[in-house]
Design an enzyme around this catalytic site. Structure first.
Site, mmCIF file in Angstrom:
data_model
loop_
_atom_site.group_PDB
_atom_site.id
_atom_site.type_symbol
_atom_site.label_atom_id
_atom_site.label_comp_id
_atom_site.label_asym_id
_atom_site.label_seq_id
_atom_site.Cartn_x
_atom_site.Cartn_y
_atom_site.Cartn_z
ATOM 1 N N ASP A 67 0.808 -1.219 0.000
ATOM 2 C CA ASP A 67 0.000 0.000 0.000
ATOM 3 C C ASP A 67 0.841 1.269 0.000
ATOM 4 O O ASP A 67 2.070 1.227 0.140
ATOM 5 C CB ASP A 67 -0.973 -0.012 1.193
ATOM 6 N N ASN A 136 -7.397 -3.183 14.236
ATOM 7 C CA ASN A 136 -8.774 -3.497 13.856
ATOM 8 C C ASN A 136 -8.856 -4.722 12.938
ATOM 9 O O ASN A 136 -9.897 -5.015 12.377
ATOM 10 C CB ASN A 136 -9.416 -2.277 13.163
ATOM 11 N N HIS A 138 -7.134 -5.115 10.094
ATOM 12 C CA HIS A 138 -6.902 -4.867 8.663
ATOM 13 C C HIS A 138 -5.613 -5.532 8.202
ATOM 14 O O HIS A 138 -4.707 -5.782 8.993
ATOM 15 C CB HIS A 138 -6.926 -3.355 8.329
ATOM 16 N N GLU A 143 -9.560 -2.318 5.087
ATOM 17 C CA GLU A 143 -10.150 -1.991 6.384
ATOM 18 C C GLU A 143 -11.441 -2.782 6.618
ATOM 19 O O GLU A 143 -12.122 -3.167 5.651
ATOM 20 C CB GLU A 143 -10.480 -0.488 6.414
HETATM 21 P P1 PGA Z 1 2.258 -1.688 12.500
HETATM 22 O O1 PGA Z 1 1.073 -1.668 11.467
HETATM 23 O O2 PGA Z 1 3.206 -2.729 12.028
HETATM 24 O O3 PGA Z 1 2.851 -0.311 12.438
HETATM 25 O O4 PGA Z 1 1.669 -2.009 13.832
HETATM 26 C C1 PGA Z 1 0.553 -2.872 11.001
HETATM 27 C C2 PGA Z 1 -0.619 -2.604 10.101
HETATM 28 O O5 PGA Z 1 -1.310 -1.588 10.291
HETATM 29 O O6 PGA Z 1 -0.860 -3.409 9.206
#
Ligand code: PGA
Length: 242
Positions: A67, A136, A138, A143
């Site tokens: 992304d 959450n 995702h 999302e």
């Molecule tokens: P993080 O993010 O590794 O910074 O916790 C993971 C994600 O949002 O997929």
């Protein structure tokens, strides 16, 4: 799903790097799906060290990132282009032409999305997809919603994600509200998936994803349907697993 519960972040990172290194050793022209965020940083550090120690050669590897924020150019310090080059690409020998991230500041995002999927298809899909997980549930920026998209697409980030990612920006207002994300199709079609999580803030998302019901409201729960998922979590992230 193969589940490894390890002691801490360091051990998770080392194990993840070893799996990526094995993939690349077995198939030097591997197509890797890569993730950003805090979670894979230690894995990238380990891979850089393995490259310096001549344990791995990445000269034939092809990469596709999950992304990018919409509106941030590649030079922006919070863009995922910048993150990937700083933390990994600039320190190893993956040819620049083999590196792919969605272009977040293009005039024509729809075209960026279609072209991204065409390129993934041209390389016959992803061999090993590395995934972090959002609080959450995702994956990428897919999302929680009542429906999920298969193809690369524009997304509106949820409040949870904006809040979680604000730690990388000077204020929450600065976090872009939209992003481009690989869809669930390319992720689920990856031949192998490596899901990583560290810390107690991920514990509920991990429990819901690996043993909860399969629902688009927890995008990572769809991974239960994938035949080759390796999950590496540290003790804190595993605290709610039965
Ligand atoms: P993080 O993010 O590794 O910074 O916790 C993971 C994600 O949002 O997929």
């Amino acid at each position: 799903m193969r589940l490894h519960i390890v002691e801490d972040y360091q051990e998770m990172s080392k194990k993840a790097a070893t799996i990526v290194a094995s993939q690349v050793t077995l198939k030097p022209e591997s197509v890797l799906g890569l993730a950003t965020g805090s979670t894979p940083l230690g894995m990238y550090r380990n891979l850089v060290q393995m490259y310096r120690d001549d344990i791995i050669d990445l000269s034939e590897v092809v990469t596709f990132n999950l992304d990018e924020y919409l509106g941030l150019g590649p030079e922006h310090p919070q863009s995922y282009h910048h993150y990937m080059h700083k933390n990994f690409f600039n320190q190893v020998n993956i040819p620049e032409d083999n590196i792919h991230l969605p272009q977040g500041n293009s005039e024509n995002i729809e075209q960026v999305c279609r072209e991204y999927d065409r390129k993934i298809a041209r390389y016959k899909g992803i061999d090993l997809q590395v995934l972090g997980i959002g609080v959450n549930g995702h994956i990428g920026f897919n999302e929680p919603d009542n429906k999920l998209k298969t193809a690369t697409h524009q997304v509106r980030l949820t409040e949870d994600t904006i809040k979680a990612n604000s730690r990388f920006f000077s204020s929450e207002e600065e976090v872009p509200r939209r992003a481009v994300s690989m869809g669930m199709g390319s992720i689920m079609q990856a031949r192998m998936i490596l899901l990583l999580a560290s810390g107690k803030q991920k514990a509920l998302a991990i429990k819901n994803s690996i043993s909860g019901e399969i629902t688009t409201e927890v995008p990572a729960s769809l991974l239960q349907l994938h035949p080759e998922v390796i999950t590496i979590v540290d003790r804190e992230a595993a605290m709610y697993i039965d």
